[in-house]
Design a protein around this motif. Sequence first.
Motif, short mmCIF file in Angstrom:
data_model
loop_
_atom_site.label_atom_id
_atom_site.label_comp_id
_atom_site.label_asym_id
_atom_site.label_seq_id
_atom_site.Cartn_x
_atom_site.Cartn_y
_atom_site.Cartn_z
N ALA A 138 20.18 21.17 3.62
CA ALA A 138 20.49 21.49 2.21
C ALA A 138 20.54 20.23 1.37
N GLU A 139 21.15 19.18 1.91
CA GLU A 139 21.23 17.91 1.19
C GLU A 139 19.85 17.33 0.94
N ILE A 140 18.99 17.38 1.95
CA ILE A 140 17.62 16.86 1.82
C ILE A 140 16.84 17.66 0.78
N LEU A 141 16.95 19.00 0.83
CA LEU A 141 16.21 19.83 -0.12
C LEU A 141 16.63 19.57 -1.55
N LYS A 142 17.92 19.38 -1.77
CA LYS A 142 18.40 19.08 -3.12
C LYS A 142 17.87 17.72 -3.59
N GLU A 143 17.81 16.78 -2.67
CA GLU A 143 17.35 15.44 -3.03
C GLU A 143 15.86 15.42 -3.36
N ILE A 144 15.03 16.02 -2.52
CA ILE A 144 13.59 15.95 -2.75
C ILE A 144 13.14 16.90 -3.86
N SER A 145 14.01 17.84 -4.26
CA SER A 145 13.64 18.73 -5.37
C SER A 145 13.55 17.96 -6.68
N ASN A 146 14.12 16.76 -6.71
CA ASN A 146 14.05 15.94 -7.92
C ASN A 146 12.70 15.24 -8.07
N ARG A 147 11.87 15.29 -7.03
CA ARG A 147 10.53 14.70 -7.11
C ARG A 147 9.59 15.68 -7.79
N ARG A 148 9.41 15.55 -9.05
CA ARG A 148 8.58 16.49 -9.80
C ARG A 148 7.10 16.10 -9.74
N ASN A 149 6.27 16.99 -10.25
CA ASN A 149 4.82 16.77 -10.31
C ASN A 149 4.23 16.51 -8.93
N HIS A 150 4.78 17.19 -7.95
CA HIS A 150 4.27 17.09 -6.58
C HIS A 150 3.74 18.45 -6.19
N ARG A 151 2.57 18.47 -5.55
CA ARG A 151 1.94 19.75 -5.22
C ARG A 151 2.82 20.60 -4.31
N ASP A 152 3.58 19.95 -3.44
CA ASP A 152 4.43 20.69 -2.51
C ASP A 152 5.89 20.64 -2.92
N PRO A 154 9.48 21.58 -3.49
CA PRO A 154 10.27 22.64 -2.82
C PRO A 154 10.68 23.73 -3.81
N LYS A 155 10.44 24.97 -3.42
CA LYS A 155 10.78 26.11 -4.28
C LYS A 155 11.76 27.07 -3.61
N TYR A 156 11.57 27.33 -2.30
CA TYR A 156 12.38 28.34 -1.63
C TYR A 156 12.86 27.87 -0.26
N TRP A 157 14.03 28.37 0.12
CA TRP A 157 14.61 28.12 1.44
C TRP A 157 15.00 29.47 2.04
N LEU A 158 14.43 29.80 3.19
CA LEU A 158 14.76 31.03 3.92
C LEU A 158 15.47 30.64 5.21
N ASP A 159 16.74 30.99 5.32
CA ASP A 159 17.54 30.57 6.47
C ASP A 159 17.85 31.74 7.39
N PHE A 160 17.61 31.53 8.70
CA PHE A 160 17.94 32.50 9.74
C PHE A 160 19.11 31.96 10.55
N GLY A 161 20.10 32.79 10.81
CA GLY A 161 21.22 32.37 11.65
C GLY A 161 21.77 33.54 12.42
N ASN A 162 22.25 33.29 13.64
CA ASN A 162 22.79 34.41 14.42
C ASN A 162 23.80 33.94 15.47
N SER A 163 24.61 34.89 15.92
CA SER A 163 25.48 34.70 17.07
C SER A 163 24.95 35.62 18.17
N MET A 193 22.16 28.58 -2.49
CA MET A 193 21.97 28.19 -1.09
C MET A 193 23.08 28.75 -0.23
N ILE A 194 22.77 29.01 1.03
CA ILE A 194 23.76 29.54 1.96
C ILE A 194 24.90 28.54 2.15
N THR A 195 24.62 27.26 2.09
CA THR A 195 25.65 26.25 2.27
C THR A 195 26.59 26.16 1.07
N ASP A 196 26.12 26.58 -0.11
CA ASP A 196 26.97 26.60 -1.29
C ASP A 196 27.79 27.89 -1.35
N GLU A 197 27.13 29.00 -1.05
CA GLU A 197 27.79 30.30 -1.20
C GLU A 197 28.68 30.67 -0.02
#
Length: 268
Positions: A138-152, A154-163, A193-197
Amino acid sequence: MNTTKTAVHFVDNELISPTNPISVNLIGAGGTGSKVLTALMEMNHSLIALGHAGLQVRLWDDDIITSANLGRQRFAESETELYKSVALINRCNRFTGTNWKAETAKFEKGKLGRLPDYAQATITITCVDNVQARFGIAEILKEISNRRNHRDEPKYWLDFGNSQHTGQVLLSTIGEINQPQSEKYKTVANLPMITDEFGELLKQSEQEDNTPSCSLTEALEKQDLFINSSLTQMGCSLLWGLFRNGMTPYRGFFHNLKDFNTHPIKVA
């Protein structure tokens, strides 16, 4: 008369009609990740058949295949001692003719405190088995989301978790996604984000013992045989719906395989 509008999220246009394949980082190649990769392979083939540019997947995992992984995960006995990511990606590429990539490393910052440029992707899918890894991603995604004008970008994060018998899938946006004007729907630009909510809940649910299983029997004591595959099918169906429908009133679900209950999480 009820005039309450249904809350929906309209998908970023880049996913609907891209010029190039959509970049996807799949993090984790274990019980869930190995099955998610198969679903992405099917999704990619179907999207291309429908005139879409498809997906370009990079799989991240530094684990080696052991005998404990056989049966519950997508590995054969002949693949033991290989890297999980390499075995799976090689299989996908041979099967479908793709040029997907394997990384035999964790998705984390290097010695210089940054990720390589190729680590950036439009969609990030996480199938990790500990809470700390989620917070780091989550920290990495927030940081690299500040890199604008990049073809890739980051737009979405889909997280899977289970017990052992339960799990959840949650879709988040990386920042806000521009939404169209709508008289019919209440449009929602940001999916938290799941880590925020659910950060505190994640910390409380984290198990102290994260040691690897030494046998399939021991692994099944920690995670039931079909919890990973049931989460995979439903979670990837959510992702497929983004491409096919261009909008979603749902952003995930809580799933209990033991009593066959699933509760959707609505966009709000």
